[in-house]
Design a protein around this motif. Structure first.
Motif, PDB file in Angstrom:
ATOM      1  N   GLY A 140     167.363  58.624  74.452  1.00 20.39           N
ATOM      2  CA  GLY A 140     166.645  58.023  75.430  1.00 20.39           C
ATOM      3  C   GLY A 140     167.208  58.587  76.906  1.00 20.39           C
ATOM      4  O   GLY A 140     168.385  57.741  77.128  1.00 20.39           O
ATOM      5  N   VAL A 141     166.844  59.540  77.542  1.00 23.76           N
ATOM      6  CA  VAL A 141     167.701  59.808  78.641  1.00 23.76           C
ATOM      7  C   VAL A 141     166.998  59.478  79.972  1.00 23.76           C
ATOM      8  O   VAL A 141     166.695  59.973  80.931  1.00 23.76           O
ATOM      9  N   GLY A 142     166.763  58.137  80.004  1.00 25.81           N
ATOM     10  CA  GLY A 142     166.218  57.462  81.195  1.00 25.81           C
ATOM     11  C   GLY A 142     167.258  56.949  82.284  1.00 25.81           C
ATOM     12  O   GLY A 142     168.499  57.552  82.032  1.00 25.81           O
ATOM     13  N   VAL A 143     167.091  56.034  82.911  1.00 26.95           N
ATOM     14  CA  VAL A 143     167.922  55.439  83.852  1.00 26.95           C
ATOM     15  C   VAL A 143     169.060  54.916  83.060  1.00 26.95           C
ATOM     16  O   VAL A 143     170.477  55.192  83.638  1.00 26.95           O
ATOM     17  N   ILE A 144     169.119  54.166  82.215  1.00 30.59           N
ATOM     18  CA  ILE A 144     170.208  53.670  81.356  1.00 30.59           C
ATOM     19  C   ILE A 144     170.834  54.537  80.617  1.00 30.59           C
ATOM     20  O   ILE A 144     171.956  54.605  80.441  1.00 30.59           O
ATOM     21  N   GLY A 145     170.264  55.311  79.750  1.00 28.91           N
ATOM     22  CA  GLY A 145     170.667  56.365  78.744  1.00 28.91           C
ATOM     23  C   GLY A 145     171.413  57.283  79.758  1.00 28.91           C
ATOM     24  O   GLY A 145     172.538  57.602  79.311  1.00 28.91           O
ATOM     25  N   SER A 174     161.653  61.984  74.209  1.00 23.95           N
ATOM     26  CA  SER A 174     160.516  62.331  73.896  1.00 23.95           C
ATOM     27  C   SER A 174     159.542  63.316  75.055  1.00 23.95           C
ATOM     28  O   SER A 174     158.769  63.741  74.974  1.00 23.95           O
ATOM     29  N   ASP A 175     160.226  63.007  76.223  1.00 19.67           N
ATOM     30  CA  ASP A 175     159.681  63.509  77.481  1.00 19.67           C
ATOM     31  C   ASP A 175     159.783  65.084  77.496  1.00 19.67           C
ATOM     32  O   ASP A 175     160.881  65.673  77.322  1.00 19.67           O
ATOM     33  N   PRO A 176     158.419  65.515  77.499  1.00 17.36           N
ATOM     34  CA  PRO A 176     158.428  67.224  77.373  1.00 17.36           C
ATOM     35  C   PRO A 176     159.001  67.752  78.674  1.00 17.36           C
ATOM     36  O   PRO A 176     159.623  68.873  78.553  1.00 17.36           O
ATOM     37  N   ASN A 177     159.275  67.144  79.451  1.00 15.93           N
ATOM     38  CA  ASN A 177     159.978  67.655  80.926  1.00 15.93           C
ATOM     39  C   ASN A 177     161.406  67.651  80.857  1.00 15.93           C
ATOM     40  O   ASN A 177     162.089  68.249  81.684  1.00 15.93           O
ATOM     41  N   VAL A 214     169.790  66.618  83.216  1.00 19.96           N
ATOM     42  CA  VAL A 214     168.929  65.669  83.045  1.00 19.96           C
ATOM     43  C   VAL A 214     169.477  64.244  83.468  1.00 19.96           C
ATOM     44  O   VAL A 214     168.830  63.358  83.910  1.00 19.96           O
ATOM     45  N   ALA A 215     170.828  64.340  83.002  1.00 19.55           N
ATOM     46  CA  ALA A 215     171.436  62.839  83.274  1.00 19.55           C
ATOM     47  C   ALA A 215     172.323  62.485  84.692  1.00 19.55           C
ATOM     48  O   ALA A 215     172.785  61.648  84.645  1.00 19.55           O
ATOM     49  N   GLY A 216     172.042  63.753  85.494  1.00 23.05           N
ATOM     50  CA  GLY A 216     172.462  63.572  86.701  1.00 23.05           C
ATOM     51  C   GLY A 216     174.158  63.577  86.634  1.00 23.05           C
ATOM     52  O   GLY A 216     174.656  63.024  87.582  1.00 23.05           O
ATOM     53  N   LEU A 217     174.616  64.513  85.694  1.00 23.67           N
ATOM     54  CA  LEU A 217     176.118  64.503  85.829  1.00 23.67           C
ATOM     55  C   LEU A 217     176.813  65.692  86.963  1.00 23.67           C
ATOM     56  O   LEU A 217     177.886  65.282  87.312  1.00 23.67           O
ATOM     57  N   GLY A 218     175.939  66.322  87.492  1.00 21.65           N
ATOM     58  CA  GLY A 218     176.200  67.031  88.492  1.00 21.65           C
ATOM     59  C   GLY A 218     176.970  68.521  88.009  1.00 21.65           C
ATOM     60  O   GLY A 218     177.340  69.462  88.817  1.00 21.65           O
ATOM     61  N   ARG A 219     176.845  68.724  86.678  1.00 22.00           N
ATOM     62  CA  ARG A 219     177.006  69.984  86.064  1.00 22.00           C
ATOM     63  C   ARG A 219     176.411  70.211  84.853  1.00 22.00           C
ATOM     64  O   ARG A 219     175.826  69.266  84.249  1.00 22.00           O
ATOM     65  N   SER A 220     176.393  71.351  84.481  1.00 19.81           N
ATOM     66  CA  SER A 220     175.931  71.394  82.929  1.00 19.81           C
ATOM     67  C   SER A 220     176.948  70.979  82.019  1.00 19.81           C
ATOM     68  O   SER A 220     178.055  71.059  82.413  1.00 19.81           O
ATOM     69  N   TYR A 221     176.368  70.439  80.694  1.00 20.48           N
ATOM     70  CA  TYR A 221     177.128  69.890  79.942  1.00 20.48           C
ATOM     71  C   TYR A 221     177.324  70.826  78.541  1.00 20.48           C
ATOM     72  O   TYR A 221     178.300  70.643  77.875  1.00 20.48           O
ATOM     73  N   HIS A 241     170.849  53.973  71.669  1.00 17.57           N
ATOM     74  CA  HIS A 241     169.436  54.071  71.763  1.00 17.57           C
ATOM     75  C   HIS A 241     168.968  53.250  73.066  1.00 17.57           C
ATOM     76  O   HIS A 241     168.981  52.016  73.130  1.00 17.57           O
ATOM     77  N   THR A 242     168.094  53.933  74.004  1.00 19.28           N
ATOM     78  CA  THR A 242     167.661  53.189  75.255  1.00 19.28           C
ATOM     79  C   THR A 242     166.201  53.634  75.518  1.00 19.28           C
ATOM     80  O   THR A 242     165.989  54.517  76.542  1.00 19.28           O
ATOM     81  N   THR A 243     165.269  53.245  74.797  1.00 14.80           N
ATOM     82  CA  THR A 243     163.913  53.906  75.126  1.00 14.80           C
ATOM     83  C   THR A 243     162.982  52.835  75.292  1.00 14.80           C
ATOM     84  O   THR A 243     162.064  53.128  76.159  1.00 14.80           O
TER      85      THR A 243
END
Lengths: 341, 341
Positions: free
Chosen positions: A11-16, A39-42, A51-58, A80-82
């Motif tokens: 779950g790579v949303g706000v909290i994830g 699960s988000d196709p985007n 995706v997580a806003g790290l400011g660099r690739s991981y 898990h944060t969905t």
């Protein structure tokens, strides 16, 4: 240095995303992120850092495949944060457990799942035991301020007569999605309509927290009354995600009462609105002795949830198998804090 | 009704007597006192009800014989309240454990015994394991306000930079022996002399609590500085066990500091004096997020200790064998509270 604990983020949303950033930026001495699932196709196929806003690739790609991602990366635990709802997370948790991986979830209903759906709770417990894994639901609320904290604060009581727990936050200090979720900016009629059609659901977790508290001290509640969220309006303008004019909804207030017969044994109050002058968490126990604690400010909800999810990792890894709650674990605490100098 | 838990009371002093009265008067639905042990020849052979101030005879005689009393009454657990010091209680705890009985003790040094004397701690742990019993030291302080509470309050922290714990009580609300123990009524010179000759020892348990807290969150303290108790005097007269005139010692203030390098990472302040206007317990955690709780009043020390000793019984009975601390047990709480109506 001992080997780091391998974490999969589900779950790579706000909290994830905040969990991911916190682990990578602040916890790299003892844990690392080895996988990410959403699960988000985007998000699928993209680098987790982006995706997580790290400011660099991981170097970890977000995947929508649970089984193959877990089996190929072999994490020690899933964060898990969905979703807030047990029915929504059931199949996800089942899939994680069947891969033999422990899981800590922010799902509010999972914090005390037996009162939500006994069948799902039993099923998850069985699956967890069969696969020798532990499943825990936690967060700041439920997970701490309205359950763990009042439970612990009853310890020095010879007698307990009444418990009141209240939390008030100035929503102006929170994320805009949170501000919208509590109805800020709506007209009162819109708010009432939003309650009716389920667009605003109120705080999820009040009955979980109250049940956990009552069970811990041995009280049998006859019923828990969760009152409908009420709109909070102010007589002056305040600024949140938009300017909130007088009479416009600034946020919400919600109450819950645990009844024994006609007695209001446990009372919860939850207020979140833009412009709240005081922010606090308070636990007031009428008993012998009186135990009455109040915080200033209230514990920040986002940071607090992220911390609970991460801090419980060592204890969950050591715990017995099964679907557990915060009441089953040893004394919770911050884990592996680096030296302050 | 399930069978009641059988308790032996070891030490029929002020706290032990209060434990006895509390169990008999308020806890008779789930525990009962089946035996009482005290080394005092003036108590030996007398009825526990008379010795403990129950106001009636109870039908249990106080004995000075540990082994025969325990073997003939077969208790499930011993509540032990005889001394603050590990060396003093060692042989008593050994005798209890060798009878196969779990024990909860108010001995302050036992709350975190490994920092007092590693050999005694290891020995007690071995004896406990060999006899399949659990040994726990707890109380209000150490046991709760300066260890369990701040430990739990770090849970929602992603980062912890500094922890301050303070407790202030108006000793006028406490027992006269407590008031004397903190030097109230002495001249300042007498107080300083009493510190020197050990007549006033300061609060026992500060280093135990601080070590437990540091260990829980993963901080390695370089040293703990326990400062000598300082006399507190006031500029106006107050009334305690005697009238305390201006300039006369009203009580004591003591500080402890946990150092990491040159940084004061953890700071404790303990103040107990007659005439203290505010009574509180406070935990202030500088971190992410800030967690700052304060109580009003402070948790009553006598009731709090009695409650901790009794409330931990169910958890200790279920615990693994060994010498354990509050950090090893699941979430503490009040136990088996009767319905408030």
């Amino acid at each position: 240095m001992p080997e780091r604990i391998k974490v999969a983020n589900f779950g790579v949303g706000v909290i994830g995303s905040a969990v991911v950033r916190t682990i990578i930026e602040k916890k790299s001495d003892w844990i690392e992120i080895v996988a990410a699932i959403d699960s988000d196709p985007n998000k699928n196929g993209k680098d987790l850092g982006d995706v997580a806003g790290l400011g660099r690739s991981y170097g970890v790609k977000v995947s929508d495949q649970v089984e193959s991602t877990l089996s190929s990366t072999n994490p020690d635990i899933v964060i898990h944060t969905t979703s807030s709802y047990l029915a929504h997370v059931y199949s996800q948790l089942k899939a994680i457990a069947e891969q033999g991986v422990d899981v800590i979830s922010s799902c509010e209903e999972l914090s005390y799942p037996q009162i939500v759906d006994q069948n799902i709770a039993k099923d998850l417990d069985n699956i967890a035991r069969q696969n020798d894994v532990t499943i825990l639901g936690t967060g700041i609320n439920p997970g701490f301020v309205m359950d763990v904290l009042p439970i612990v604060l009853t310890s020095p009581c010879v007698e307990v007569e009444h418990i009141r727990v209240s939390r008030q936050m100035n929503a102006a200090n929170r994320r805009i999605p949170f501000q919208k979720k509590i109805g800020s900016g709506m007209k009162v009629e819109e708010f009432k309509q939003a309650i009716k059609n389920g667009q605003i659901s109120g705080h999820v977790g009040l009955s979980q927290s109250m049940s956990m508290l009552a069970d811990a001290i041995g009280w049998k509640l006859d019923r828990i009354e969760i009152l409908s969220p009420e709109p909070v309006t102010l007589d002056h303008a305040v600024t949140g995600w938009m300017e909130i004019k007088p009479g416009i909804v600034a946020g919400t207030e919600q109450k819950a009462v645990g009844m024994i017969g006609q007695t209001r044994a446990i009372e919860y109050e939850f207020r979140a609105y833009i412009g709240a002058k005081e922010e606090y968490d308070a636990v007031e126990i009428d008993g012998t002795p009186v135990v009455s604690f109040r915080s200033s400010p209230c514990i920040n909800g986002d940071s607090g949830t992220i911390a609970m999810l991460i801090n419980m990792i060592p204890q969950v890894l050591k715990s017995k198998a099964g679907l557990i709650t915060m009441s089953d674990l040893p004394l919770p605490s911050a884990s592996n804090m680096p030296s302050p100098i």
